[in-house]
Write a protein that holds these residues in place. Structure first.
Motif, PDB file in Angstrom:
ATOM      1  N   CYS A   1       0.839  -1.240   0.037  1.00 16.44           N
ATOM      2  CA  CYS A   1      -0.007  -0.003   0.119  1.00 16.44           C
ATOM      3  C   CYS A   1       0.984   1.176  -0.031  1.00 16.44           C
ATOM      4  CB  CYS A   1      -0.875   0.052   1.222  1.00 16.44           C
ATOM      5  SG  CYS A   1      -1.744   1.610   1.395  1.00 16.44           S
ATOM      6  N   ILE A   2       0.548   1.996  -0.852  1.00 15.17           N
ATOM      7  CA  ILE A   2       1.323   3.499  -1.008  1.00 15.17           C
ATOM      8  C   ILE A   2       0.316   4.652  -0.450  1.00 15.17           C
ATOM      9  CG2 ILE A   2       2.582   2.708  -2.997  1.00 15.17           C
ATOM     10  CD1 ILE A   2       0.692   4.721  -4.804  1.00 15.17           C
ATOM     11  N   GLU A   3      -0.667   4.464   0.243  1.00 11.62           N
ATOM     12  CA  GLU A   3      -1.666   5.102   1.072  1.00 11.62           C
ATOM     13  C   GLU A   3      -1.845   6.386   0.135  1.00 11.62           C
ATOM     14  OE1 GLU A   3      -0.558   5.961   5.203  1.00 11.62           O
ATOM     15  OE2 GLU A   3      -1.601   3.898   5.372  1.00 11.62           O
ATOM     16  N   CYS A   4      -2.280   6.033  -1.016  1.00 11.16           N
ATOM     17  CA  CYS A   4      -2.836   6.907  -1.749  1.00 11.16           C
ATOM     18  C   CYS A   4      -4.388   7.399  -1.502  1.00 11.16           C
ATOM     19  CB  CYS A   4      -2.775   6.455  -3.408  1.00 11.16           C
ATOM     20  SG  CYS A   4      -3.976   5.075  -3.794  1.00 11.16           S
ATOM     21  N   PHE A   5      -5.048   6.608  -0.771  1.00 14.84           N
ATOM     22  CA  PHE A   5      -6.294   6.533  -0.281  1.00 14.84           C
ATOM     23  C   PHE A   5      -7.334   6.928  -1.379  1.00 14.84           C
ATOM     24  CE2 PHE A   5      -3.779   8.867   3.002  1.00 14.84           C
ATOM     25  CZ  PHE A   5      -3.693   7.778   3.983  1.00 14.84           C
ATOM     26  N   LEU A   6      -7.031   6.478  -2.559  1.00 13.86           N
ATOM     27  CA  LEU A   6      -7.858   5.939  -3.578  1.00 13.86           C
ATOM     28  C   LEU A   6      -9.160   5.138  -3.128  1.00 13.86           C
ATOM     29  CD1 LEU A   6      -5.951   6.247  -6.911  1.00 13.86           C
ATOM     30  CD2 LEU A   6      -7.409   7.771  -5.870  1.00 13.86           C
ATOM     31  N   CYS A   7      -8.735   4.125  -2.446  1.00 16.10           N
ATOM     32  CA  CYS A   7      -9.828   3.106  -2.027  1.00 16.10           C
ATOM     33  C   CYS A   7     -10.644   3.917  -1.061  1.00 16.10           C
ATOM     34  CB  CYS A   7      -9.283   1.981  -1.525  1.00 16.10           C
ATOM     35  SG  CYS A   7      -8.057   2.280   0.037  1.00 16.10           S
ATOM     36  N   GLN A   8     -10.180   4.506  -0.010  1.00 15.22           N
ATOM     37  CA  GLN A   8     -10.963   5.166   0.906  1.00 15.22           C
ATOM     38  C   GLN A   8     -11.976   6.335   0.142  1.00 15.22           C
ATOM     39  OE1 GLN A   8     -10.041   3.353   3.650  1.00 15.22           O
ATOM     40  NE2 GLN A   8      -9.489   4.935   5.023  1.00 15.22           N
TER      41      GLN A   8
ATOM     42  N   PRO B   1     -11.554   0.933   3.802  1.00 13.44           N
ATOM     43  CA  PRO B   1     -10.852  -0.221   3.267  1.00 13.44           C
ATOM     44  C   PRO B   1      -9.423  -0.315   3.512  1.00 13.44           C
ATOM     45  CG  PRO B   1     -11.784   0.843   1.278  1.00 13.44           C
ATOM     46  CD  PRO B   1     -12.363   1.559   2.671  1.00 13.44           C
ATOM     47  N   ARG B   2      -8.748   0.903   3.543  1.00 17.54           N
ATOM     48  CA  ARG B   2      -7.298   0.864   3.725  1.00 17.54           C
ATOM     49  C   ARG B   2      -6.956   0.378   5.134  1.00 17.54           C
ATOM     50  NH1 ARG B   2      -3.515  -0.086   5.343  1.00 17.54           N
ATOM     51  NH2 ARG B   2      -1.216   0.568   4.974  1.00 17.54           N
ATOM     52  N   PHE B   3      -7.834   0.855   6.191  1.00 17.33           N
ATOM     53  CA  PHE B   3      -7.518   0.621   7.430  1.00 17.33           C
ATOM     54  C   PHE B   3      -7.897  -0.739   8.079  1.00 17.33           C
ATOM     55  CE2 PHE B   3      -6.424   4.938   6.693  1.00 17.33           C
ATOM     56  CZ  PHE B   3      -5.166   4.954   6.906  1.00 17.33           C
ATOM     57  N   LEU B   4      -9.119  -1.227   7.466  1.00 23.58           N
ATOM     58  CA  LEU B   4      -9.604  -2.633   7.607  1.00 23.58           C
ATOM     59  C   LEU B   4      -8.537  -3.486   7.440  1.00 23.58           C
ATOM     60  CD1 LEU B   4     -13.366  -1.969   6.754  1.00 23.58           C
ATOM     61  CD2 LEU B   4     -12.482  -2.379   8.901  1.00 23.58           C
ATOM     62  N   MET B   5      -7.844  -3.212   6.215  1.00 23.11           N
ATOM     63  CA  MET B   5      -6.856  -3.897   5.666  1.00 23.11           C
ATOM     64  C   MET B   5      -5.554  -3.931   6.552  1.00 23.11           C
ATOM     65  SD  MET B   5      -4.929  -3.606   1.944  1.00 23.11           S
ATOM     66  CE  MET B   5      -3.800  -2.320   2.078  1.00 23.11           C
ATOM     67  N   ARG B   6      -5.286  -2.857   7.205  1.00 23.95           N
ATOM     68  CA  ARG B   6      -4.126  -2.758   8.164  1.00 23.95           C
ATOM     69  C   ARG B   6      -4.506  -3.755   9.337  1.00 23.95           C
ATOM     70  NH1 ARG B   6       0.684  -2.492  10.028  1.00 23.95           N
ATOM     71  NH2 ARG B   6       1.004  -1.121  12.046  1.00 23.95           N
TER      72      ARG B   6
ATOM     73  N   VAL C   1     -10.005   0.358  -7.890  1.00 25.18           N
ATOM     74  CA  VAL C   1      -9.153   1.220  -8.037  1.00 25.18           C
ATOM     75  C   VAL C   1      -7.781   1.306  -7.463  1.00 25.18           C
ATOM     76  CG1 VAL C   1     -11.273   2.630  -8.072  1.00 25.18           C
ATOM     77  CG2 VAL C   1     -10.003   2.516  -5.691  1.00 25.18           C
ATOM     78  N   CYS C   2      -7.515   0.145  -6.508  1.00 23.66           N
ATOM     79  CA  CYS C   2      -6.104   0.277  -5.995  1.00 23.66           C
ATOM     80  C   CYS C   2      -5.150   0.074  -7.116  1.00 23.66           C
ATOM     81  CB  CYS C   2      -6.046  -1.022  -5.083  1.00 23.66           C
ATOM     82  SG  CYS C   2      -4.345  -0.850  -4.355  1.00 23.66           S
ATOM     83  N   PRO C   3      -4.007   1.302  -7.032  1.00 32.66           N
ATOM     84  CA  PRO C   3      -3.008   1.399  -8.088  1.00 32.66           C
ATOM     85  C   PRO C   3      -1.914   0.251  -7.730  1.00 32.66           C
ATOM     86  CG  PRO C   3      -2.840   3.239  -6.463  1.00 32.66           C
ATOM     87  CD  PRO C   3      -3.934   2.401  -6.118  1.00 32.66           C
ATOM     88  N   GLU C   4      -1.924  -0.207  -6.911  1.00 41.40           N
ATOM     89  CA  GLU C   4      -0.803  -1.411  -6.264  1.00 41.40           C
ATOM     90  C   GLU C   4      -1.520  -2.675  -6.677  1.00 41.40           C
ATOM     91  OE1 GLU C   4       2.425  -1.553  -5.064  1.00 41.40           O
ATOM     92  OE2 GLU C   4       2.143   0.407  -6.066  1.00 41.40           O
ATOM     93  N   GLY C   5      -2.805  -2.733  -7.063  1.00 37.78           N
ATOM     94  CA  GLY C   5      -3.328  -4.192  -7.439  1.00 37.78           C
ATOM     95  C   GLY C   5      -3.453  -5.017  -6.092  1.00 37.78           C
TER      96      GLY C   5
ATOM     97  N   HIS D   1      -5.466  -7.101  -3.617  1.00 35.79           N
ATOM     98  CA  HIS D   1      -7.025  -7.726  -3.480  1.00 35.79           C
ATOM     99  C   HIS D   1      -7.412  -7.337  -2.192  1.00 35.79           C
ATOM    100  CE1 HIS D   1      -4.966  -9.939  -6.734  1.00 35.79           C
ATOM    101  NE2 HIS D   1      -5.925  -9.762  -7.486  1.00 35.79           N
ATOM    102  N   ILE D   2      -7.868  -6.088  -1.920  1.00 30.91           N
ATOM    103  CA  ILE D   2      -8.315  -5.740  -0.775  1.00 30.91           C
ATOM    104  C   ILE D   2      -9.475  -6.478  -0.231  1.00 30.91           C
ATOM    105  CG2 ILE D   2      -8.907  -3.663   0.632  1.00 30.91           C
ATOM    106  CD1 ILE D   2      -8.002  -1.931  -1.668  1.00 30.91           C
ATOM    107  N   THR D   3     -10.424  -6.577  -0.984  1.00 29.97           N
ATOM    108  CA  THR D   3     -11.727  -7.233  -0.508  1.00 29.97           C
ATOM    109  C   THR D   3     -11.558  -8.936  -0.469  1.00 29.97           C
ATOM    110  OG1 THR D   3     -12.973  -5.697  -2.142  1.00 29.97           O
ATOM    111  CG2 THR D   3     -14.228  -7.272  -1.096  1.00 29.97           C
TER     112      THR D   3
HETATM  113  S1  SF4 Z   1      -5.902   2.266  -3.000  1.00 36.24           S
HETATM  114 FE1  SF4 Z   1      -4.241   0.705  -2.565  1.00 36.24          FE
HETATM  115  S2  SF4 Z   1      -2.633   1.709  -2.398  1.00 36.24           S
HETATM  116 FE2  SF4 Z   1      -3.999   3.394  -2.271  1.00 36.24          FE
HETATM  117  S3  SF4 Z   1      -4.587   3.476  -0.168  1.00 36.24           S
HETATM  118 FE3  SF4 Z   1      -5.657   1.894  -0.887  1.00 36.24          FE
HETATM  119  S4  SF4 Z   1      -4.947  -0.006  -0.582  1.00 36.24           S
HETATM  120 FE4  SF4 Z   1      -3.286   1.570  -0.714  1.00 36.24          FE
END
Ligand code: SF4
Ligand code: SF4
Ligand code: FES
Lengths: 251, 272
Positions: free
Chosen positions: A144-151, A170-175, A211-215, A217-219
């Motif tokens: 994760c690059i913390e772009c917050f696009l998922c948020q 999603p970003r922090f549930l993933m954390r 939308v995650c630019p790092e691909g 698989h958050i879900t």
């Molecule tokens: S979209 Fe992907 S890279 Fe960006 S904050 Fe969310 S998990 Fe991290």
């Protein structure tokens, strides 16, 4: 090869703003961020845009291009027709500061609410040998690059500001998942992921993953596995019955 | 009043979002996928409902083909031969489908399936219709309360679905022996294909991935379960694909049995 691209950029601040049309030169191989920079250099010196690496690794240039959450530096001009109007707007879910720059402090607040990595008490450095298979799952989330696009995309908060209080996104549930799957983390995170971080709000519609630019698989790899852990703990009638009968606490 | 450059959000009395009126600025055909999903699901639901209540042409007596929509057939109302597990249950009134024991669980399995949830939340409930497209609802609580909190029972439907898939497999094996003994026809191929894909769908379930190994913290201490988890995970990435393929093969299988048993077409025989 150069042509005049049609750019429509949102300009304004928290009080008001509007979409403004511009024509900006575009050259082969350029990305949307290049055009925003050219616009800034030639027509609108006060245009606010956040960026750093121009390599899709710092997560600064998040915005929305034609309504889709994107990194401006990774959105190639070649993906648009030459006569297409390209609309660039700030992330919708966060308060705007100015033009394309938003205030993402919501995310930092949510990050702070998650208890940090908790190794077993008394474990000395070097006592535990980590196996690759044990950290593989957490490693995916570390991309994760913390772009917050998922948020930004997640409809739970994008469409319902009032949910921000109870939903970490999603970003922090993933954390939480990253720590929960870590073989050396001793903290109990399953109860909190549902009650404190709002996992139940997620309806697994996968826009974060899309939308995650790092691909990442958050879900599939973080949110659903956490939902299953919550089901283990809270909604498994067999476990529940066992706890009732034997008066066990927790599981 | 526009705030001057460099003003921090803290100085701004009401931090608010950028004023952008349209619910989405997307320019692609974002509505196409929810539309196709709705049509696809609706077609299946209508077909399956009609067929489940029809009570005719579900058993091709000559070749022993039984449609999955009538399996297991346990009542005296079932036509002779179609009851592979006897008929412990008496006559059933017409408003109860003959496969009343399996259909509710199969429905429950698919309704609570993580993929189908995504599909109908997006396309039917429109929460959200597509990514970054505003949803029409005033309030949203997701799966935090009743009734949607019940989605958490998915794993129990998964266990029952395993048993039903075993029954379907048994049906497909029995179908190799028709009235004239062993034989293979196109119907067998279809029944078998359906069963293989049903296994792929059932085993690629997210709950299956969790119970087989996903819940472990130390993969290295459970090498066997880790290997199973790896395989299930591979299937799991194609769960959506299997979800749609099996809807297709279920209809195909049923339709074929229907046509053969009603005499509309003759089964294409390869052996005997
Ligand atoms: S979209 Fe992907 S890279 Fe960006 S904050 Fe969310 S998990 Fe991290
Ligand atoms: S899958 Fe869940 S967390 Fe991700 S965007 Fe959808 S609702 Fe939000
Ligand atoms: S400028 Fe760093 S990710 Fe775009």
């Amino acid at each position: 090869m150069a042509y005049q691209a049609k750019l429509r950029v949102w300009r304004g601040d928290a009080t008001s703003g509007e979409l403004q049309d511009f024509e900006v030169e575009a050259n082969e191989g350029e990305v949307v961020l290049d055009l925003i920079h050219r616009l800034q250099a030639t027509q609108t010196p006060d245009l606010a845009v956040r960026w750093n690496c121009k390599a899709g690794k710092c997560g600064s240039c998040s915005a929305e291009v034609n309504g889709r959450p994107k990194l401006l530096c990774m959105t190639r001009m070649s993906t648009f027709d030459e006569d297409e109007v390209i609309t660039v707007t700030p992330m919708r879910t966060f308060p705007v500061i100015r033009d394309l720059v938003t205030d993402v402090s919501y995310n930092y607040e949510k990050a702070r609410e998650i208890p940090s990595f908790t190794p077993p008490e008394g474990l000395e450095p070097g006592e535990y040998r980590m196996q690759q298979v044990d950290v593989e799952r957490s490693q995916e989330f570390r991309k994760c690059i913390e772009c917050f696009l998922c948020q930004d995309t997640c409809h739970v908060i994008r469409d319902h500001e009032e949910n921000k209080e109870s939903f970490a996104g999603p970003r922090f549930l993933m954390r939480v998942a990253e720590l929960e799957m870590h073989p050396l983390d001793d903290a109990d995170r399953v109860e909190a992921v549902q009650s404190a971080h709002g996992l139940g709000f997620c309806n697994i519609t996968k826009c974060c993953t899309e939308v995650c630019p790092e691909g990442i698989h958050i879900t599939d790899n973080a949110l659903i596995p956490m939902k299953e852990r919550v089901a283990d703990r809270r909604y498994d009638p067999i476990v529940w019955l066992g706890n009732k009968i034997f008066k066990r606490n927790g599981a | 009043m526009a705030s001057p450059a460099g003003t921090s959000p803290a100085d701004n009395p009401t931090p608010s979002r950028a004023s952008i009126a349209p619910r989405t600025l997307r320019t692609d055909r974002w509505w196409l996928q929810p539309l196709l999903t709705t049509l696809g699901l609706a077609t299946f639901v209508v077909y399956a409902t009609v067929r489940s209540f029809m009570r005719t042409d579900y058993w091709a007596a000559e070749h022993h083909y039984l449609t999955p929509f009538y399996s297991p057939c346990l009542s005296d109302s079932c036509v002779a031969g179609s009851s592979h597990f006897g008929t412990p249950i008496g006559e059933l009134p017409a408003f109860i489908p003959l496969a009343f024991l399996s259909l509710p669980f199969l429905l429950g399995f698919r309704l609570t399936c993580y993929y189908y949830r995504k599909a109908y939340y997006r396309s039917i409930w429109m929460a959200p219709p597509a990514c970054a497209v505003g949803e029409p609802h005033e309030r949203y609580t997701g799966e935090t309360r009743l009734p949607l909190i019940l989605q958490n029972v998915h794993r129990y439907f998964f266990y029952v679905a395993l048993v039903i898939t075993l029954i379907n497999t048994y049906d497909a094996i029995l179908a190799f022996g028709g009235e004239n003994g062993f034989g293979i026809g196109l119907g067998n191929v279809i029944l078998l294909l359906n069963v293989v894909l049903l296994w792929c769908y059932t085993l690629s379930c997210h709950s299956c991935r969790h119970v087989t190994g996903g819940r472990l913290k130390h993969f290295s201490r459970n090498p066997v379960r880790y290997r199973i988890w790896t395989q299930v995970s591979k299937l799991n990435t194609r769960h959506m694909e299997f979800a749609w393929l099996t809807l297709g093969t279920l209809v195909l299988t049923d339709l074929y049995v229907w046509l053969v048993s009603s005499g509309a077409i003759a089964d294409l025989r390869f052996i005997n």
